[in-house]
Every structure is written in structure tokens, then in C-alpha cells.
Design a protein around this motif. Structure first.
Motif, PDB file in Angstrom:
ATOM      1  N   PHE A 117       0.838  -1.204   0.000  1.00 23.18           N
ATOM      2  CA  PHE A 117       0.000   0.000   0.000  1.00 23.18           C
ATOM      3  C   PHE A 117       0.869   1.248   0.000  1.00 23.18           C
ATOM      4  CE2 PHE A 117      -3.645  -2.362   2.329  1.00 23.18           C
ATOM      5  CZ  PHE A 117      -3.979  -2.994   1.141  1.00 23.18           C
ATOM      6  N   ALA A 118       1.916   1.246   0.814  1.00 26.04           N
ATOM      7  CA  ALA A 118       2.829   2.397   0.868  1.00 26.04           C
ATOM      8  C   ALA A 118       3.540   2.587  -0.470  1.00 26.04           C
ATOM      9  CB  ALA A 118       3.839   2.201   1.991  1.00 26.04           C
ATOM     10  N   VAL A 119       3.937   1.488  -1.107  1.00 28.66           N
ATOM     11  CA  VAL A 119       4.651   1.568  -2.383  1.00 28.66           C
ATOM     12  C   VAL A 119       3.742   2.147  -3.470  1.00 28.66           C
ATOM     13  CG1 VAL A 119       5.657   0.184  -4.248  1.00 28.66           C
ATOM     14  CG2 VAL A 119       6.281  -0.277  -1.873  1.00 28.66           C
ATOM     15  N   PHE A 120       2.526   1.619  -3.576  1.00 33.25           N
ATOM     16  CA  PHE A 120       1.646   2.070  -4.654  1.00 33.25           C
ATOM     17  C   PHE A 120       1.060   3.459  -4.390  1.00 33.25           C
ATOM     18  CE2 PHE A 120       1.333  -2.558  -5.759  1.00 33.25           C
ATOM     19  CZ  PHE A 120       1.815  -2.425  -7.050  1.00 33.25           C
ATOM     20  N   ALA A 122      10.447  -3.785  -7.652  1.00 34.12           N
ATOM     21  CA  ALA A 122      11.199  -4.996  -7.307  1.00 34.12           C
ATOM     22  C   ALA A 122      11.902  -4.920  -5.946  1.00 34.12           C
ATOM     23  CB  ALA A 122      12.206  -5.319  -8.411  1.00 34.12           C
ATOM     24  N   PRO A 123      12.589  -3.805  -5.595  1.00 31.56           N
ATOM     25  CA  PRO A 123      13.213  -3.753  -4.262  1.00 31.56           C
ATOM     26  C   PRO A 123      12.209  -3.927  -3.124  1.00 31.56           C
ATOM     27  CG  PRO A 123      14.100  -2.033  -5.667  1.00 31.56           C
ATOM     28  CD  PRO A 123      12.939  -2.625  -6.401  1.00 31.56           C
ATOM     29  N   VAL A 126       9.281  -7.475   0.993  1.00 28.45           N
ATOM     30  CA  VAL A 126       8.125  -8.281   1.385  1.00 28.45           C
ATOM     31  C   VAL A 126       8.523  -9.749   1.515  1.00 28.45           C
ATOM     32  CG1 VAL A 126       5.835  -9.084   0.667  1.00 28.45           C
ATOM     33  CG2 VAL A 126       6.461  -6.685   0.380  1.00 28.45           C
ATOM     34  N   ALA A 127       9.329 -10.229   0.558  1.00 20.86           N
ATOM     35  CA  ALA A 127       9.782 -11.620   0.607  1.00 20.86           C
ATOM     36  C   ALA A 127      10.607 -11.879   1.862  1.00 20.86           C
ATOM     37  CB  ALA A 127      10.617 -11.934  -0.637  1.00 20.86           C
ATOM     38  N   LEU A 128      11.467 -10.937   2.223  1.00 20.16           N
ATOM     39  CA  LEU A 128      12.283 -11.090   3.424  1.00 20.16           C
ATOM     40  C   LEU A 128      11.405 -11.116   4.667  1.00 20.16           C
ATOM     41  CD1 LEU A 128      15.058 -11.270   4.698  1.00 20.16           C
ATOM     42  CD2 LEU A 128      15.176  -8.777   4.671  1.00 20.16           C
ATOM     43  N   PHE A 129      10.433 -10.228   4.732  1.00 22.65           N
ATOM     44  CA  PHE A 129       9.491 -10.239   5.845  1.00 22.65           C
ATOM     45  C   PHE A 129       8.782 -11.585   5.918  1.00 22.65           C
ATOM     46  CE2 PHE A 129       9.330  -5.586   6.636  1.00 22.65           C
ATOM     47  CZ  PHE A 129       9.234  -5.631   8.014  1.00 22.65           C
ATOM     48  N   VAL A 149      19.337  -6.804  -3.615  1.00 22.69           N
ATOM     49  CA  VAL A 149      18.894  -5.414  -3.753  1.00 22.69           C
ATOM     50  C   VAL A 149      20.037  -4.542  -4.265  1.00 22.69           C
ATOM     51  CG1 VAL A 149      18.111  -3.384  -2.483  1.00 22.69           C
ATOM     52  CG2 VAL A 149      17.111  -5.616  -1.991  1.00 22.69           C
ATOM     53  N   TRP A 150      21.237  -4.736  -3.705  1.00 16.70           N
ATOM     54  CA  TRP A 150      22.395  -3.957  -4.140  1.00 16.70           C
ATOM     55  C   TRP A 150      22.713  -4.208  -5.612  1.00 16.70           C
ATOM     56  CZ3 TRP A 150      27.354  -5.520  -5.759  1.00 16.70           C
ATOM     57  CH2 TRP A 150      28.297  -4.497  -5.854  1.00 16.70           C
ATOM     58  N   THR A 151      22.645  -5.475  -6.027  1.00 19.86           N
ATOM     59  CA  THR A 151      22.916  -5.822  -7.424  1.00 19.86           C
ATOM     60  C   THR A 151      21.896  -5.184  -8.360  1.00 19.86           C
ATOM     61  OG1 THR A 151      23.865  -7.939  -6.723  1.00 19.86           O
ATOM     62  CG2 THR A 151      23.247  -7.736  -9.032  1.00 19.86           C
ATOM     63  N   MET A 152      20.642  -5.215  -7.956  1.00 16.21           N
ATOM     64  CA  MET A 152      19.600  -4.600  -8.780  1.00 16.21           C
ATOM     65  C   MET A 152      19.812  -3.100  -8.889  1.00 16.21           C
ATOM     66  SD  MET A 152      16.227  -6.687  -7.481  1.00 16.21           S
ATOM     67  CE  MET A 152      15.164  -5.643  -8.444  1.00 16.21           C
ATOM     68  N   GLY A 153      20.221  -2.460  -7.758  1.00 17.84           N
ATOM     69  CA  GLY A 153      20.470  -1.030  -7.785  1.00 17.84           C
ATOM     70  C   GLY A 153      21.631  -0.668  -8.709  1.00 17.84           C
ATOM     71  N   LYS A 154      22.697  -1.471  -8.646  1.00 14.22           N
ATOM     72  CA  LYS A 154      23.839  -1.230  -9.526  1.00 14.22           C
ATOM     73  C   LYS A 154      23.456  -1.419 -10.991  1.00 14.22           C
ATOM     74  CE  LYS A 154      27.746  -0.957  -8.456  1.00 14.22           C
ATOM     75  NZ  LYS A 154      28.673   0.198  -8.305  1.00 14.22           N
ATOM     76  N   ARG A 155      22.665  -2.451 -11.247  1.00 13.23           N
ATOM     77  CA  ARG A 155      22.263  -2.724 -12.629  1.00 13.23           C
ATOM     78  C   ARG A 155      21.381  -1.595 -13.156  1.00 13.23           C
ATOM     79  NH1 ARG A 155      17.947  -5.357 -15.166  1.00 13.23           N
ATOM     80  NH2 ARG A 155      18.510  -6.408 -17.115  1.00 13.23           N
ATOM     81  N   ARG A 156      20.475  -1.120 -12.304  1.00 11.34           N
ATOM     82  CA  ARG A 156      19.600  -0.028 -12.738  1.00 11.34           C
ATOM     83  C   ARG A 156      20.395   1.244 -12.996  1.00 11.34           C
ATOM     84  NH1 ARG A 156      14.328   0.897  -9.241  1.00 11.34           N
ATOM     85  NH2 ARG A 156      14.018  -1.197 -10.075  1.00 11.34           N
TER      86      ARG A 156
END
Length: 278
Positions: A157-160, A191-192, A197-200, A260-267
Motif C-alpha cells: 500500500f505504501a509503495v503504490f 522490485a526492491p 516483502v519476501a524477506l518479511f 537489492v544492491w545488485t539490482m540497484g547497480k544494474r539499474r
């Protein structure tokens, strides 16, 4: 350089005490797990060794440690995937108001304030009354979702709420269908948050005790197994188990952070390449 005010040192000391309170029990268990072969469950330590870690991997007189670990890991993965999928679907649905949306939202969040043991008791009774077998993969799975889904939904909800709809409009202007827009635009952007959410979902499931107590059936999850061992095991092997499970939890968190770090670097790299192309 101006001298720091006295309040700085007071707050620093308070924060240090908070960290000690937070991690002190874990550190104590970690230290005691290195007791010597003749050591006990308390201080002072009688030597230092890896004896109890070796004992942990031998056949135990009581309990099924590694079976319980496999069940907890499998259940955590099941809960994680379900939490991510339902949370995303719920977040997308709540972007547009519909009849009863407010009531449904508060009903979902209410499960967080109901005592966990009552949730466990209620789910167990429902399965018994319906003639279903109480099992960690069915009733246990359902009771844990009452704990993880509200957190996942709140995050989505916060994300959207702060999601920029112009990205979707641009995709549709380019001829993308609704599914293509979600798959190629919405999901990569959020995605981040999905990883969060997956970690939670996984961590809340992995260490959940109360909601699994009356819904796991004949086979214990790891938290239930550890609780059972506290009444039977009188050696530091239980501390060794606690240390390993803590390391496993930190390893899972580390894996998610690396992703998350890898995705941030890729983005960032893609954005830089796009900027150079322009």
C-alpha cells in the motif's frame, strides 16, 4: 570544531545500551556455545572448544533437529512466495477504491492485534471440525499467513501510494497491454519492495512459534523443536543450535541485501548507458 553538547553523550550511551539489550542475549548464546566438553549451560565457561557444534551434527537422543529445520525452511519459502503474490495483487486492487475496501483493509490488519495463540487455536479447531488433518504444511501454513500477509499488504500500500502512474500511461501509449505493463514496467520498478516483502515473509515464518504451536500437527517446525529441547537437553548443544540458526537468519538477510544492491547497480548502469546513448 565545536565541542559536542552533553546531550550527545547521553543519547549515545542510551543507544549503546539499546543495542546491548537488543543483541546481548544472542551474543551470550553465541559465547556459551563454545563451552569446553565439560561445560554447562551457564557461566563461568569451562574451557573453549567446538565440541557442541560437533555434537549437534551427531544423532541426538531426543528431537529431530534437521527434520525440523527442513520443515521450517520449506514452510518459510511457501509463506514467502504466497505473501509476495497476494500482497502485489492486493496492492494493485486497492489502487482503485471499491465497495467495502475500507472494511476489508481493517479486517486484514486486525489479525495483527489478535493474540497469536488464539489464531493458532482457532485455525486448529477449524481444521479439526472440518475433518482436515492438522499439519504444518496446511493449517500451519494458513495460520502463518495471518501474520505475514498484513505486513506485506501494508508495504505494498505504501509503495503504490507513491507510485508514479505516468510510467504506466507511457507504456500504454506505446501499445503495451495491461499484462505487459505490469510485467515490464510496474514489477521492475517495485522490485526492491518485493524483495523486502519476501524477506518479511520468510523471516516471520521461519521463527514463528505461537501461531504454529497448535497448527503444526505431529511434526515440529524449528522454533517448536527448540522449545521442546529446552525441557530435555541439558548441554550447550542447544546454544550451538541457536548460534547456527542465528547465522542462517543473517545469511538469508545478507542474500536479500546483495540482491537489492545488485539490482540497484544494474539499474544505475542501465540509466548511465541510456544517458550516454541520448
Amino acid at each position: 570544531m565545536e565541542p559536542r553538547p552533553r546531550s550527545f553523550y547521553v543519547l549515545t550511551a542510551f543507544f549503546a545500551l539499546f543495542v546491548l539489550f537488543l543483541y546481548g542475549p544472542t551474543l551470550t548464546i553465541g559465547v556459551l556455545s563454545f563451552q569446553g566438553p565439560g561445560g554447562g549451560l551457564t557461566f563461568p565457561m569451562r574451557g573453549v572448544s567446538l565440541n557442541w557444534f560437533r555434537e549437534l551434527f551427531m544423532e541426538q537422543a531426543v528431537g529431530d533437529i534437521w527434520g525440523a529445520f527442513r520443515r521450517s525452511a520449506a514452510l518459510g519459502l511457501m509463506v514467502m512466495v504466497t505473501t509476495v503474490v497476494v500482497s502485489v495483487m492486493g496492492g494493485l486492487a486497492f489502487r482503485k477504491r471499491f465497495a467495502g475496501s475500507a472494511v476489508l483493509f481493517y479486517l486484514t490488519i486486525t489479525s495483527l492485534v489478535i493474540p497469536s495463540i488464539l489464531i493458532s487455536l482457532g485455525v486448529g479447531l477449524i481444521f479439526n471440525q472440518l475433518g482436515f488433518k492438522v499439519h504444518w504444511a496446511t493449517s500451519g501454513f494458513g495460520s502463518q499467513l495471518t501474520w505475514t500477509l498484513p505486513f506485506g499488504l501494508l508495504i505494498m500500500f505504501a509503495v503504490f501510494n507513491r507510485f508514479d502512474a505516468s510510467y504506466e500511461e507511457a507504456a500504454r501509449d506505446q501499445g503495451a497491454t495491461a499484462w505487459q505493463t505490469i510485467w515490464h514496467v510496474v514489477l521492475p520498478i517495485i522490485a526492491p519492495s518485493l524483495i523486502g516483502v519476501a524477506l518479511f515473509g520468510f523471516t516471520l515464518s521461519y521463527d514463528e512459534f505461537a501461531r504454529t504451536l497448535l497448527t503444526a500437527g505431529s511434526y515440529n517446525t524449528l522454533p517448536l523443536e527448540i522449545f521442546g529441547m529446552t525441557t530435555n537437553v541439558t548441554t550447550p548443544v542447544i546454544y550451538a543450535l541457536g548460534s547456527l540458526t542465528t547465522l542462517f537468519s543473517f545469511a538469508i538477510i545478507g542474500v536479500f541485501l546483495v540482491v537489492v544492491w545488485t539490482m540497484g547497480k544494474r539499474r544505475a548502469r542501465l540509466g548511465s548507458d541510456a544517458g550516454k546513448g541520448v
